[in-house]
Design an enzyme around this catalytic site. Structure first.
Site, PDB file in Angstrom:
ATOM      1  CB  CYS A 154      -0.953  -0.049   1.196  1.00 25.30           C
ATOM      2  SG  CYS A 154      -2.315   1.138   1.091  1.00 25.30           S
ATOM      3  CG  HIS A 281      -3.342  -4.016   2.971  1.00 24.63           C
ATOM      4  ND1 HIS A 281      -2.425  -3.402   3.783  1.00 24.63           N
ATOM      5  CD2 HIS A 281      -3.970  -3.024   2.296  1.00 24.63           C
ATOM      6  CE1 HIS A 281      -2.485  -2.085   3.609  1.00 24.63           C
ATOM      7  NE2 HIS A 281      -3.414  -1.828   2.716  1.00 24.63           N
ATOM      8  CD  GLU A 283      -0.485  -5.981   5.338  1.00 22.23           C
ATOM      9  OE1 GLU A 283      -0.827  -4.788   5.412  1.00 22.23           O
ATOM     10  OE2 GLU A 283      -0.294  -6.568   4.239  1.00 22.23           O
TER      11      GLU A 283
END
Length: 322
Positions: A154, A281, A283
């Site tokens: 990001c 994302h 994660e």
């Protein structure tokens, strides 16, 4: 369909006032006959081996954040669950000399809104590094070491582009690919679908998988000023992730492609595969319960989230490249 149209009409009218009207109309046209995403796995996700989790000498990874960053806790957790020793590192730590990148095998630039993104996404963060000779030399040395890797997600992805870490070094500033304002002209927070094309060591063995993933950005549209650079990116296969529709095909359609990136490109990587910059994302989906939708079959059969493999790949790479 009739009931759904009644239910969605208010949202549609609000959308027309909050984003580019054309995007609101596209979304309205595409949601009524959706078959649902067709996820595909080209590998079998597994939990991290105990020998990695219990090791006393784990590879160190710096989770780097700047004023306004977020996502550092999720990133720390993902690397920890893959057998790394994550360190919380701020840019102030590096500026003061309290911490040096020499001690790390990997660095992760997290998402968020560094300096509130008031100078465009990640420009303030990039300026801190590029205009400080000491810091620039430290980051350049880390990048060039053959035993290191980096991940930018990001805002971190935008930063890596502005630093010239992806797609390859040596591009003049005026020709450097970067990520600009979404075509919808607003912040997009969605559960979307991507297809993995590989080209990064962190995505090894995951090629051709089609997986759900979170996006949360206002400036994620890839912009490549020069066609020659864009052609070289495609020729060298430096596009590791592509946004796809429900059939698993790369798309420009909104909202499947949430920012309007050409060819559905969701990130870039370096030619040697060590440096990966992506807008979505992983994660935030490295645990199964973080997925808002997953088939019953996957819920019952998968022992781990598919996105954990990314971080495990980095751990395995460190083992083989000591």
């Amino acid at each position: 369909r009739e009931l759904r149209q009644l239910w969605e009409e208010t949202s549609y009218q609000l959308e027309r006032r909050q984003c580019k009207p054309k995007c609101a109309e596209e979304e309205r046209a595409h949601i009524y006959n959706r078959p649902g995403p067709k996820y595909h796995l080209s590998f079998t996700p597994e939990p991290t081996p105990d020998e990695w989790m219990n090791a006393t000498d784990k590879p160190k990874v710096a989770i780097i954040r700047e004023e306004g960053s977020n996502g550092d806790r999720e990133m720390t957790s993902a690397f920890f669950m893959a057998g790394f020793e994550p360190w919380d590192v701020t840019m102030t730590d590096l500026l003061s000399g309290k911490v040096s990148l020499n001690m790390f095998r990997g660095i992760a630039f997290v998402g968020g809104f560094s300096y509130a993104d008031v100078m465009d996404s990640a420009k303030g963060w990039a300026g801190v590094i590029r205009f400080n000779p000491k810091l620039k030399e430290m980051f350049d040395r880390f990048y060039d070491r053959p035993d290191t890797f980096s991940l930018g997600v990001c805002n971190g992805c935008q930063l890596m582009a502005l630093l010239g870490w992806v797609p390859f070094k040596g591009i003049p500033d005026e020709a450097q690919p970067r990520f600009i304002r979404n075509y919808s002209e607003r912040f997009e927070s969605r559960w979307t679908t991507v297809k993995i094309k590989g080209s990064s060591m962190m995505l090894k063995g995951m090629e051709e998988s089609v997986l759900g993933i979170w996006v949360a950005h206002g400036e994620g549209r890839l912009y490549v000023p020069h066609q020659m650079t864009f052609d070289k990116i495609l020729e060298c296969g430096l596009t590791p992730l592509l946004y796809t529709d429900d059939e698993g095909k790369f798309t420009h359609k909104y909202p499947f492609n949430p920012n309007g990136s050409p060819l559905g490109i969701a990130g870039l990587c370096s030619p040697d595969g060590r440096h990966l910059a992506i807008m979505p994302h992983p994660e935030r989906a490295f645990l199964k319960w973080q997925w808002p939708w997953m088939s019953e079959k996957w819920i019952k059969e998968l022992k781990a989230s598919p996105w954990l493999r990314m971080f495990q790949n980095a751990r395995e790479w460190c083992e083989k490249n000591t």
